[in-house]
Write an enzyme that holds these catalytic residues in place. Structure first.
Site, PDB file in Angstrom:
ATOM      1  N   LYS A 266      15.508  36.352  -5.578  1.00 45.98           N
ATOM      2  CA  LYS A 266      14.355  37.233  -5.801  1.00 45.98           C
ATOM      3  C   LYS A 266      13.489  37.269  -4.540  1.00 45.98           C
ATOM      4  O   LYS A 266      12.949  38.305  -4.169  1.00 45.98           O
ATOM      5  CB  LYS A 266      13.555  36.723  -6.995  1.00 45.98           C
ATOM      6  CG  LYS A 266      12.275  37.512  -7.237  1.00 45.98           C
ATOM      7  CD  LYS A 266      11.688  37.231  -8.601  1.00 45.98           C
ATOM      8  CE  LYS A 266      10.495  38.113  -8.895  1.00 45.98           C
ATOM      9  NZ  LYS A 266       9.311  37.748  -8.111  1.00 45.98           N
ATOM     10  N   ARG A 267      13.394  36.135  -3.872  1.00 45.14           N
ATOM     11  CA  ARG A 267      12.576  36.072  -2.669  1.00 45.14           C
ATOM     12  C   ARG A 267      13.079  37.040  -1.589  1.00 45.14           C
ATOM     13  O   ARG A 267      12.302  37.677  -0.900  1.00 45.14           O
ATOM     14  CB  ARG A 267      12.512  34.640  -2.139  1.00 45.14           C
ATOM     15  CG  ARG A 267      11.173  34.360  -1.511  1.00 45.14           C
ATOM     16  CD  ARG A 267      10.898  32.871  -1.239  1.00 45.14           C
ATOM     17  NE  ARG A 267      11.352  31.977  -2.272  1.00 45.14           N
ATOM     18  CZ  ARG A 267      12.120  30.913  -2.024  1.00 45.14           C
ATOM     19  NH1 ARG A 267      12.532  30.640  -0.808  1.00 45.14           N
ATOM     20  NH2 ARG A 267      12.469  30.107  -3.007  1.00 45.14           N
TER      21      ARG A 267
END
Ligand code: GLU
Length: 510
Positions: A266-267
């Site tokens: 997600k980062r």
């Protein structure tokens, strides 16, 4: 394939479904459809610590949006219902006990303190601690306690777990449809927990094997992160005496970061501005995550892009409908190497799909966007506008900005364009053009052009000068399609009104 193909997608509802998970579901689905088999959705929710409310609904909605149809499972039912593991809890204890009785597993009563002591001991000796054949007899387990003692401890309500008794120094030989032949020595493996008395629930390993067996799964297609569990799973099939019907396994390569190294997270998405989830997600604690659907991607384009992340058709073809994917898919063409995610390629696929849509197909996509902005028009009109602009669209979220002027007159004028056009002869020229337009009855783009073009020439204006000034009046900014597309769509009355607005509201810039 002699056996009926039955595959399952078995996510745990621990949060939003990562696109890697969607790809796993997709490959299962393609494989099932390719072989006329069944696609099963099983929810693996035995880890109560990691359960996240809303995650199951999110998974189901994601699959629905993607067009991945479920034949049996949660939300659909079927001959092996229930398909949610928390609703099958009575089933598993019997199997855990069966393994203990057969000598393949044992009860362990150790406390966290006892384990910590052993962990420390190992660390001091410079070793990493593993709960395995070297330690299991140093702890209070049914391997060392008497039968009566074990019974007494269980009866008085001591907490226990059942652990798998990993054989010592044996080779487990496994075959994976993607990775080929793999061998592992059992002495490198630990004694995994299979069942916990604390919550009367099995762990993943036990529930997964028991359910795959009971649900007659023929092929297990799942992410590479489960490959290290495969020896244990093979041994569990042996321990239960189910080797004859053991499914075949295929472990899919990881989805890698755009930069190559490591698993897509997600980062990475947040940093580089692309979603790693199919749908927008709002967690119970208020965290949000972007989704492909809400960010303006079409499900067909998203699926097409995902299908090619780890599988290739062996040809140059890139654009595939779901049916074409079903016809072309095979596990043999899934690569062993991780697949690097390319955000630009995702956008490229989306643009390709949008450019190929007909006005009729575009109408239902743009209509909700128009409604959101209070614009109520017919499907025919909505589709026509989207059709005029589609070549410039990459994401459907861009549609409003690209089409709003068709429906709403400008209320302000872009400074850059106004400075360039709203000076000198141009205001007077626009006044004359207004009269020309007012005299036209047939406002089709061909006819308007036929009247206006000779007028421009006869008066010695330049096409750019006239069209850009008209653009300032009708669009209010230096964007949009050819002006005759705009005049035709908005019609004569609106056209004259917008010209009058400009003439009376904006002072010429000297
Ligand atoms: N519940 C596991 C997961 O969330 C399933 C793994 C498997 O397919 O065996 O990925």
């Amino acid at each position: 394939m002699s056996r009926e193909v039955r595959v399952r997608f078995a996510p745990s509802p621990t949060g939003p479904l990562h696109i890697g998970g969607v790809r796993t579901a997709l490959y299962n689905y393609l494989f099932a459809r390719r072989h006329g088999g069944k696609m099963i959705l099983r929810i693996e929710d035995t880890d109560s610590q990691r359960f996240v409310p809303g995650a199951e609904e999110y998974i189901i909605e994601s699959l629905r949006w993607c067009g991945i149809e479920i034949d049996e499972g949660v939300g659909v039912g079927g001959p092996h219902a229930p398909y949610r593991q928390s609703e099958r809890r009575e089933i598993y204890l019997k199997y855990a006990k069966q393994l203990v009785e057969a000598g393949w597993a044992y009860y362990a009563f150790d406390t966290p303190e006892e384990l910590d002591a052993l962990r420390k001991e190992a660390e001091e000796a410079g070793k990493t601690f593993a709960y395995n054949y070297e330690v299991r007899e140093k702890l209070p387990t049914s391997l060392v306690l008497s039968h009566d003692e074990v019974e007494a401890r269980i009866a008085r309500g001591d907490q226990w777990v059942v652990r798998f008794k990993m054989p010592v120094d044996e080779t487990v030989a496994m075959d994976d449809l993607i990775r080929g032949h793999v061998e592992v020595n059992t002495s490198t493996l630990d004694d995994k927990v299979l069942y916990k008395s604390a919550d009367a629930l099995p762990t993943y390993h036990l529930a997964n094997i028991v359910d795959d067996h009971l649900m007659e799964i023929s092929h297990v297609i799942r992410g590479e992160e489960w490959l290290p569990s495969l020896p244990l799973h093979y041994l569990l099939y042996r321990a239960f005496g189910w080797e004859d019907t053991r499914p075949e396994f295929a472990h899919l390569p990881l989805l890698l970061k755009p930069t190559g190294g490591g698993k897509l997270s997600k980062r990475d998405g947040d940093k580089m501005g692309f979603p790693v989830f199919p749908l927008f997600w709002l967690s119970p604690t208020g965290d949000t995550a972007h989704g492909y659907r809400e960010d303006g991607y079409l499900a067909e384009a998203f699926i097409n892009m995902l299908a090619l992340l780890g599988w290739n058709p062996g040809t140059e073809q890139e654009i595939f409908s779901m049916q074409e994917l079903i016809d072309a898919f095979s596990l043999e063409r899934v690569s062993k190497a991780g697949a690097r995610f390319q955000p630009d390629k995702a956008k490229w696929f989306n643009a390709q799909y949008i450019h190929h849509l007909s006005d009729e197909q575009l109408a239902p996509i743009i209509q909700p966007i128009l409604k959101e902005h209070g614009v109520v028009v017919s499907d025919e009109q909505a589709g026509r506008v989207a059709g005029i602009m589609k070549e410039r669209v990459t994401l459907t979220t861009e549609l409003w900005d690209l089409t709003s002027f068709f429906f709403v007159a400008p209320t302000q004028y872009e400074e850059k364009l106004a400075k360039k056009q709203w000076k000198g002869d141009n205001p007077a020229m626009l006044g004359k053009l207004r009269e020309v337009l007012a005299s036209i009855d047939d406002f089709s783009k061909e006819n308007t052009e036929q009247v206006v073009k000779p007028w421009i020439e006869a008066n010695g204006y330049s096409v750019g000068q006239v069209m850009n000034t008209l653009r300032l009046a009708l669009v209010g900014a230096g964007k949009g399609p050819g002006m005759y597309d705009v005049t035709e769509f908005i019609g004569k009355e609106e056209c004259l009104k917008r010209i009058d607005n400009l003439l009376s509201n904006l002072q010429p810039i000297e």
